[in-house]
Design an enzyme around this catalytic site. Structure first.
Site, PDB file in Angstrom:
ATOM      1  N   HIS A  21      45.045  36.057  50.828  1.00  0.00           N
ATOM      2  CA  HIS A  21      44.238  36.934  51.675  1.00  0.00           C
ATOM      3  C   HIS A  21      44.055  36.202  52.985  1.00  0.00           C
ATOM      4  CE1 HIS A  21      43.040  39.849  48.632  1.00  0.00           C
ATOM      5  NE2 HIS A  21      42.952  38.844  47.796  1.00  0.00           N
ATOM      6  N   GLY A  63      39.047  41.058  58.107  1.00  0.00           N
ATOM      7  CA  GLY A  63      38.962  39.758  57.463  1.00  0.00           C
ATOM      8  C   GLY A  63      39.121  38.575  58.390  1.00  0.00           C
TER       9      GLY A  63
END
Length: 107
Positions: A21, A63
């Site tokens: 991620h 993110g």
């Protein structure tokens, strides 16, 4: 980590996959000398008169504003940060209209 890029269709089912991620890269800081965005995701303006000046209407709500890898799936953290940014951008909610009681027209 010594890995090599392998297209997904070539990797399954014979290899173990690791999926990352990608987080970070757009740090949250109190001003432009310590971060790229403020706590509400507003992007600092490097040409502004003050170190806390931001670009009007430009927000980072993904993110990249999370400082780094989390021990859990980051979806809820990213969602919470995005909701905080949107809530701040829209301002406080408007007051609800006052309740009225129906009146009888008589008859």
């Amino acid at each position: 980590m010594g890995g090599d890029y392998v297209p997904l269709w070539d990797a399954l089912p014979t290899r173990r996959l690791m999926i990352t991620h990608p987080l970070g890269g757009c740090t949250i800081g109190p001003d432009r000398t310590q971060g790229a965005v403020d706590e509400y995701g507003r992007v600092y303006d490097p040409s502004g008169a003050r170190p806390t000046d931001t670009h009007e209407g430009l927000f980072v709500v993904d993110g990249s504003a999370i400082p780094g890898a989390l021990a859990v799936n980051p979806t809820l953290t990213i969602t919470a940060q995005a909701l905080k940014a949107v809530g701040h951008a829209l301002g406080p909610p408007a007051a609800a209209p006052a309740a009225t009681t129906p009146t009888s027209t008589g008859g």
